[in-house]
Design an enzyme around this catalytic site. Structure first.
Site, PDB file in Angstrom:
ATOM      1  N   ASP A  10      38.155  39.115  39.142  1.00  0.00           N
ATOM      2  CA  ASP A  10      37.956  37.752  39.646  1.00  0.00           C
ATOM      3  C   ASP A  10      37.320  37.777  41.029  1.00  0.00           C
ATOM      4  OD1 ASP A  10      38.382  34.805  39.925  1.00  0.00           O
ATOM      5  OD2 ASP A  10      39.654  35.514  41.551  1.00  0.00           O
TER       6      ASP A  10
ATOM      7  N   SER B  66      39.726  31.853  36.666  1.00  0.00           N
ATOM      8  CA  SER B  66      39.794  32.462  37.994  1.00  0.00           C
ATOM      9  C   SER B  66      41.182  32.248  38.621  1.00  0.00           C
ATOM     10  CB  SER B  66      38.689  31.847  38.864  1.00  0.00           C
ATOM     11  OG  SER B  66      38.875  32.162  40.200  1.00  0.00           O
TER      12      SER B  66
ATOM     13  N   HIS C   9      50.679  26.335  42.579  1.00  0.00           N
ATOM     14  CA  HIS C   9      49.278  26.521  42.984  1.00  0.00           C
ATOM     15  C   HIS C   9      48.667  25.178  43.324  1.00  0.00           C
ATOM     16  CE1 HIS C   9      45.293  28.245  43.212  1.00  0.00           C
ATOM     17  NE2 HIS C   9      44.869  27.142  42.605  1.00  0.00           N
TER      18      HIS C   9
HETATM   19  N1  URA Z   1      39.970  28.667  43.266  1.00  0.00           N
HETATM   20  C1  URA Z   1      39.872  29.854  42.632  1.00  0.00           C
HETATM   21  O1  URA Z   1      40.668  30.741  42.848  1.00  0.00           O
HETATM   22  N2  URA Z   1      38.872  30.008  41.736  1.00  0.00           N
HETATM   23  C2  URA Z   1      37.984  29.042  41.451  1.00  0.00           C
HETATM   24  O2  URA Z   1      37.128  29.256  40.630  1.00  0.00           O
HETATM   25  C3  URA Z   1      38.084  27.805  42.139  1.00  0.00           C
HETATM   26  C4  URA Z   1      39.112  27.652  43.026  1.00  0.00           C
END
Ligand code: URA
Length: 431
Positions: free
Chosen positions: A162, A184, A83
Site C-alpha cells: 500500500d 488502501s 479509522h
Molecule cells: N487514506 C488512505 O490510507 N488511503 C487512501 O487511498 C485514501 C485515504
C-alpha cells in the site's frame, strides 16, 4: 506467471481480474519487477473502469499480505480500532484511543500522516519530542499488553504494498476511487489485528467525501469489504464543514487533547469523540448506558489521561510535556484575527483553513517538507457564534510575522458573517 500488459488490457476493457492476477500485480510491483509506468497504467484503468467488491477484496488481501499482521489472539480484552477518513482539527484519535483503552477495551491503532488539506494523527504524535511510531510488531504488542493501546504508523512491516502503491496514486491522479481507497485503508487497518473497526467517515467541505451520498458509499464499501475478513465493521458519518474543536496545528492539537483528557473541552469535539467512544464500546459488547457511565467515570478519575501519559512513556516521548503542557514549544507570534463585521458566524470553510495551515507550515506541500509543529490556529468563534465588528475571532500562531499577518488576513476573510442568526449544526449525520 501472467503478462502485466495483458492484465492492464483486461482491466482497460472493463473485464474482471481473478485473485491470482491481482496478487501477481501487487506482489511483483512491491518486489520491483513491475515498473511504475505499468502499475500506473493499471491503476488508471482500475480508476476509470472500477473494481467490483470481489476484486477490491482480492486487492485488499494482496496488499495486507505484502506485510505482517498482528496476532493479538492471546490478549483477552476485546480489540477495537477506529479509522477517520480525515479532516481539519480532527484530533479525535488522540483522545478516543486512551479513553476507550481506559475502559478496558484494547485499541491497536494504526494511523496515517496528513493527506492533502487534512491533518494526520501521526504528525500530531510526532510533535511530542521523542515519540516513536515505528516499533516492531512484537514491541507494539507488548505496549498494547501493558497499556491497552498503541498508536503505530505504517512501518516497513505493515502493508508495504500500500505504501508503494499509494505514493504512485498520489502522483497519477488515482487517489479518489472508492475501491482503491477501500483497499488502501483496510490493508493497513486489518494488519493491526482488531476484531472490530469503527469508521468515522467525514463528510462536508473539509472532507474528501463532499456529499453524504459519496460518504455513504465509501462507508458501505469499507464495512462490506472489512466483513469479508471476518472483522466486525460499523460506520458513522460525521460533519466536517468547519475545523473540529478549538485548535488546528500539531502541538496545539496535542495540547487540546490533553486539556480534554483533563476534563476541559469544546462541545463539538466532545460530542463527536464521546459518540464514537460509545460506539466502540458497543462493538466490544458494552451497552450504551453503561458505556456512557464508564466513559464519564474514566475521564473524571484521570485514568484516560493516565493512559495517554503511559503511551507517551512507552513509545519514547517526553512525558514531562504531558504532565506540564507549558513545556511544549510555542510559536513566537500570536496574531489576532478580527471579525470584518458584526453578526453571526455562518461558516468557516474547513478545507480553506486546512490549506492556510499548510501555508503556515503546519502541513506538507511535498513529501520532503518539514513540518513546523508549533504553528496553527486557535478559534475563539465558530459557526453559530455572535460576534462584534473588530472582535478577535481567532489567533494565528506563527514563527514569521510576515506570513502570520498574511495568513491572519486570509483567515479573517474565511469567516462568513451575516446579520441573520445561525445555529451550529449537529455533527452526527448518520450512524
Ligand atoms: N487514506 C488512505 O490510507 N488511503 C487512501 O487511498 C485514501 C485515504
Amino acid at each position: 506467471m501472467f503478462l502485466t500488459a495483458e492484465l492492464i488490457t483486461k482491466k482497460r476493457d472493463g473485464k474482471k481480474l481473478s485473485e491470482e492476477e491481482i496478487r501477481f500485480l501487487v506482489s511483483e510491483y512491491t518486489g520491483g519487477s513491475i515498473p511504475d509506468y505499468q502499475m500506473a497504467a493499471f491503476l488508471m484503468a482500475a480508476f476509470i473502469r472500477g473494481l467490483d467488491r470481489r476484486e477490491t477484496t482480492f486487492l485488499t488481501r494482496a496488499m495486507l499480505e505484502s506485510g505482517r499482521v498482528f496476532d493479538l489472539s492471546s490478549l483477552p480484552a476485546p480489540k477495537i480500532d477506529k479509522h477517520s477518513t480525515g479532516g481539519v482539527g480532527d484530533k479525535v484519535s488522540l483522545v478516543l484511543a486512551p479513553w476507550v483503552a481506559s475502559c478496558g477495551v484494547a485499541v491497536p491503532m494504526i494511523s496515517g500522516r496528513g493527506l492533502g488539506h487534512t491533518g494526520g494523527t501521526l504528525d500530531k504524535l510526532s510533535a511530542i519530542p521523542g515519540f516513536r511510531t515505528d516499533f516492531s510488531i512484537e514491541q507494539f504488542t507488548e505496549i498494547l499488553r501493558g497499556n491497552n493501546f498503541f498508536m503505530a504508523g505504517q512501518t516497513v512491516e505493515i502493508a508495504p504494498a500500500d505504501k508503494k502503491i499509494y505514493a504512485l496514486r498520489d502522483v497519477t491522479g488515482t487517489v479518489p476511487s472508492i475501491p482503491l481507497i477501500t483497499a488502501s485503508i483496510l490493508s493497513k487497518k486489518l494488519a493491526g489485528g482488531a476484531e472490530a473497526i469503527l469508521f468515522d467517515v467525514k463528510v462536508g467541505r473539509g472532507a474528501f467525501m463532499r456529499t453524504p451520498k459519496e460518504a455513504k458509499e465509501l462507508a458501505f464499501w469499507l464495512c462490506a469489504v472489512a466483513r469479508q475478513f471476518k472483522v466486525k465493521a460499523e460506520a458513522v458519518l460525521t460533519r466536517m464543514d468547519e475545523p473540529l474543536g478549538r485548535f488546528v496545528g500539531n502541538i496545539l492539537e496535542v495540547k487540546e487533547a490533553l486539556e480534554f483528557l483533563s476534563g476541559r473541552f469544546e462541545a463539538d469535539l466532545y460530542h463527536v469523540t464521546e459518540y464514537l467512544a460509545v460506539r466502540m464500546l458497543g462493538l466490544a459488547g458494552i451497552e450504551e448506558k453503561e458505556a456512557r457511565r464508564l466513559l464519564s467515570a474514566r475521564l473524571l478519575d484521570g485514568s484516560a489521561r493516565q493512559h495517554f501519559r503511559e503511551l507517551v512513556r512507552l513509545q519514547g516521548g517526553f512525558v514531562g510535556a504531558v504532565e506540564n503542557p507549558g513545556l511544549f514549544a510555542r510559536a513566537e507570534y500570536q496574531i489576532p484575527v478580527r471579525a470584518p463585521q458584526a453578526g453571526w458566524v455562518w461558516s468557516l470553510d474547513a478545507r480553506e483553513v486546512g490549506l492556510l495551515a499548510i501555508e503556515l507550515g503546519a502541513g506538507r506541500k511535498t513529501v520532503q517538507d518539514k513540518i513546523d509543529y508549533t504553528v496553527g490556529f486557535e478559534f475563539l468563534k465558530k459557526t453559530g457564534a455572535q460576534v462584534e465588528k473588530e472582535e478577535t475571532v481567532a489567533f494565528v500562531h506563527s514563527n514569521s510575522t510576515v506570513t502570520g499577518r498574511e495568513v491572519a488576513m486570509e483567515l479573517g476573510q474565511l469567516y462568513d458573517i451575516r446579520r441573520e442568526k445561525k445555529k451550529a449544526p449537529g455533527l452526527i449525520i448518520k450512524s
